[in-house]
Design a protein around this motif. Sequence first.
Motif, PDB file in Angstrom:
ATOM      1  N   ILE A   1       0.855  -1.199   0.000  1.00 41.73           N
ATOM      2  CA  ILE A   1       0.000   0.000   0.000  1.00 41.73           C
ATOM      3  C   ILE A   1       0.889   1.247   0.000  1.00 41.73           C
ATOM      4  N   HIS A   2       0.660   2.149  -0.945  1.00 38.83           N
ATOM      5  CA  HIS A   2       1.451   3.380  -1.018  1.00 38.83           C
ATOM      6  C   HIS A   2       1.248   4.220   0.244  1.00 38.83           C
ATOM      7  N   HIS A   3       2.330   4.874   0.672  1.00 37.62           N
ATOM      8  CA  HIS A   3       2.298   5.629   1.931  1.00 37.62           C
ATOM      9  C   HIS A   3       2.979   6.971   1.723  1.00 37.62           C
ATOM     10  N   PHE A   4       2.237   8.050   1.948  1.00 33.72           N
ATOM     11  CA  PHE A   4       2.745   9.404   1.776  1.00 33.72           C
ATOM     12  C   PHE A   4       2.644  10.166   3.094  1.00 33.72           C
ATOM     13  N   LEU A   5       3.636  11.001   3.358  1.00 34.72           N
ATOM     14  CA  LEU A   5       3.682  11.785   4.602  1.00 34.72           C
ATOM     15  C   LEU A   5       3.738  13.266   4.274  1.00 34.72           C
ATOM     16  N   TRP A   6       2.827  14.042   4.874  1.00 34.15           N
ATOM     17  CA  TRP A   6       2.941  15.507   4.841  1.00 34.15           C
ATOM     18  C   TRP A   6       3.704  15.935   6.086  1.00 34.15           C
ATOM     19  N   TYR A   7       4.775  16.726   5.886  1.00 37.25           N
ATOM     20  CA  TYR A   7       5.552  17.216   7.026  1.00 37.25           C
ATOM     21  C   TYR A   7       6.018  18.627   6.724  1.00 37.25           C
ATOM     22  N   ALA A   8       5.578  19.569   7.540  1.00 35.43           N
ATOM     23  CA  ALA A   8       5.990  20.970   7.381  1.00 35.43           C
ATOM     24  C   ALA A   8       6.359  21.514   8.751  1.00 35.43           C
ATOM     25  N   HIS A   9       7.587  21.279   9.130  1.00 36.04           N
ATOM     26  CA  HIS A   9       8.093  21.719  10.433  1.00 36.04           C
ATOM     27  C   HIS A   9       9.611  21.747  10.340  1.00 36.04           C
ATOM     28  N   ALA A  10      10.220  22.755  10.950  1.00 35.00           N
ATOM     29  CA  ALA A  10      11.670  22.911  10.827  1.00 35.00           C
ATOM     30  C   ALA A  10      12.454  21.892  11.650  1.00 35.00           C
ATOM     31  N   SER A  11      11.818  21.338  12.681  1.00 39.42           N
ATOM     32  CA  SER A  11      12.555  20.419  13.552  1.00 39.42           C
ATOM     33  C   SER A  11      12.604  19.023  12.940  1.00 39.42           C
ATOM     34  N   THR A  12      13.653  18.289  13.283  1.00 35.34           N
ATOM     35  CA  THR A  12      13.804  16.923  12.792  1.00 35.34           C
ATOM     36  C   THR A  12      13.890  15.976  13.983  1.00 35.34           C
ATOM     37  N   SER A  13      13.804  14.711  13.686  1.00 34.75           N
ATOM     38  CA  SER A  13      13.884  13.683  14.726  1.00 34.75           C
ATOM     39  C   SER A  13      14.377  12.398  14.076  1.00 34.75           C
ATOM     40  N   ARG A  14      14.781  11.450  14.914  1.00 33.26           N
ATOM     41  CA  ARG A  14      15.232  10.166  14.383  1.00 33.26           C
ATOM     42  C   ARG A  14      14.083   9.475  13.643  1.00 33.26           C
ATOM     43  N   SER A  15      12.858   9.596  14.195  1.00 33.20           N
ATOM     44  CA  SER A  15      11.687   8.992  13.552  1.00 33.20           C
ATOM     45  C   SER A  15      11.499   9.536  12.148  1.00 33.20           C
ATOM     46  N   LEU A  16      11.649  10.852  11.994  1.00 27.20           N
ATOM     47  CA  LEU A  16      11.464  11.460  10.683  1.00 27.20           C
ATOM     48  C   LEU A  16      12.533  10.994   9.702  1.00 27.20           C
ATOM     49  N   ARG A  17      13.775  10.945  10.167  1.00 28.83           N
ATOM     50  CA  ARG A  17      14.869  10.548   9.277  1.00 28.83           C
ATOM     51  C   ARG A  17      14.691   9.105   8.776  1.00 28.83           C
ATOM     52  N   ILE A  18      14.211   8.235   9.668  1.00 32.73           N
ATOM     53  CA  ILE A  18      13.982   6.844   9.253  1.00 32.73           C
ATOM     54  C   ILE A  18      12.736   6.757   8.366  1.00 32.73           C
ATOM     55  N   SER A  19      11.673   7.472   8.763  1.00 37.86           N
ATOM     56  CA  SER A  19      10.434   7.459   7.976  1.00 37.86           C
ATOM     57  C   SER A  19      10.680   7.927   6.555  1.00 37.86           C
TER      58      SER A  19
ATOM     59  N   HIS B   1       4.170  38.470  13.938  1.00 39.71           N
ATOM     60  CA  HIS B   1       4.421  37.028  13.964  1.00 39.71           C
ATOM     61  C   HIS B   1       5.927  36.810  14.158  1.00 39.71           C
ATOM     62  N   ALA B   2       6.301  35.811  14.945  1.00 41.50           N
ATOM     63  CA  ALA B   2       7.728  35.610  15.213  1.00 41.50           C
ATOM     64  C   ALA B   2       8.123  34.138  15.250  1.00 41.50           C
ATOM     65  N   PHE B   3       7.349  33.287  14.588  1.00 40.19           N
ATOM     66  CA  PHE B   3       7.717  31.867  14.510  1.00 40.19           C
ATOM     67  C   PHE B   3       8.731  31.692  13.397  1.00 40.19           C
ATOM     68  N   GLU B   4       9.862  31.077  13.705  1.00 38.11           N
ATOM     69  CA  GLU B   4      10.956  31.006  12.736  1.00 38.11           C
ATOM     70  C   GLU B   4      11.145  29.615  12.152  1.00 38.11           C
ATOM     71  N   GLY B   5      10.118  28.797  12.228  1.00 31.35           N
ATOM     72  CA  GLY B   5      10.193  27.458  11.658  1.00 31.35           C
ATOM     73  C   GLY B   5       9.657  27.424  10.241  1.00 31.35           C
ATOM     74  N   SER B   6       8.748  26.491   9.979  1.00 23.95           N
ATOM     75  CA  SER B   6       8.176  26.337   8.642  1.00 23.95           C
ATOM     76  C   SER B   6       7.223  27.499   8.347  1.00 23.95           C
ATOM     77  N   LEU B   7       6.718  27.542   7.123  1.00 27.80           N
ATOM     78  CA  LEU B   7       5.848  28.640   6.689  1.00 27.80           C
ATOM     79  C   LEU B   7       4.458  28.472   7.282  1.00 27.80           C
ATOM     80  N   ASP B   8       4.086  29.350   8.211  1.00 26.73           N
ATOM     81  CA  ASP B   8       2.761  29.316   8.817  1.00 26.73           C
ATOM     82  C   ASP B   8       1.700  29.749   7.804  1.00 26.73           C
ATOM     83  N   LYS B   9       0.596  29.013   7.802  1.00 23.65           N
ATOM     84  CA  LYS B   9      -0.513  29.365   6.919  1.00 23.65           C
ATOM     85  C   LYS B   9      -1.121  30.710   7.323  1.00 23.65           C
ATOM     86  N   SER B  10      -1.084  31.024   8.615  1.00 26.21           N
ATOM     87  CA  SER B  10      -1.759  32.228   9.124  1.00 26.21           C
ATOM     88  C   SER B  10      -1.203  33.507   8.511  1.00 26.21           C
ATOM     89  N   ILE B  11       0.108  33.578   8.275  1.00 27.65           N
ATOM     90  CA  ILE B  11       0.659  34.818   7.713  1.00 27.65           C
ATOM     91  C   ILE B  11       0.301  34.959   6.235  1.00 27.65           C
TER      92      ILE B  11
END
Length: 265
Positions: free
Chosen positions: A65-83, A212-222
């Motif tokens: 079964i095909h598997h796709f992930l949406w990820y929009a965040h500046a932080s990384t993790s071991r789970s993300l790197r393996i995924s 606004h002062a969030f410095e990670g991924s692109l916030d939809k709100s702005i």
Amino acid sequence: GRVAVPANVLIVDLKWRQGKNVSNTLKFLSTLLRICVTEKPNLVFSHMTERLSLLASLPLKVLGIHHFLWYAHASTSRSLRISAKLVDKIFTSTPGSCPIDSSNVHVLGQAIDLSKFNGTSVQAEHPTKFIHVGRLDPSKNIQLLIDQVLLNGSTNSLTLVGAPSNAASSQYWDSLKAKYRELVNSKNLIEVGPVPRSELPNLLRKHEVFIHAFEGSLDKSILEATACGLPVITTNPEYLSIFGCWSKDSSRINLESEYTEFLKT
């Protein structure tokens, strides 16, 4: 809770319990396999769930079964790197919104409904009505917004739309309200809480500046604020790379310089 959904939507509540990793994992995997057998999905789309994506990846590969992930965040993790190595593709909004450097990552942009978020806001000569939409979490740098907009004898108002996302963020926000009690009592600092998306455009148009002062991924709100015609003061690198900054020296951007230069326009 109870929620009405269309006939072609099925919601399964895993009753996730904080700190119960083993039982949560077993329940998730058994539920996933049961649904794969009964519903026979063509694909699985995971949204901001790199740990669950990792758990699901091997069973889905075995089942074909095909598997796709949406990820929009500046932080990384071991789970993300393996995924990232196991899912078919990762989708994200902008190049800087996903920390994985791989040909498996596909940039799609952000989707804004311009039939709802549109117009031209009042261009005040001396703007005083500031607004921020987003979680009241430490990562959103709420204290920095308050210090910039409301301190030093300012007559500005700052409206915060949203709520803390977890217990730690609730403590953070409660400590800020205690620290700035006078601003809360004087209605210079206004807590609105969560607002239905359908009501956001009208609320945005009642203000003069989005800050606004969030410095990670692109916030939809702005982007939604921009679509409504509000000037945006932000240090978000993804937004600035697209729309530019107010400061003359783009190499030394901070919230104070963006705020000061905007007020000079």
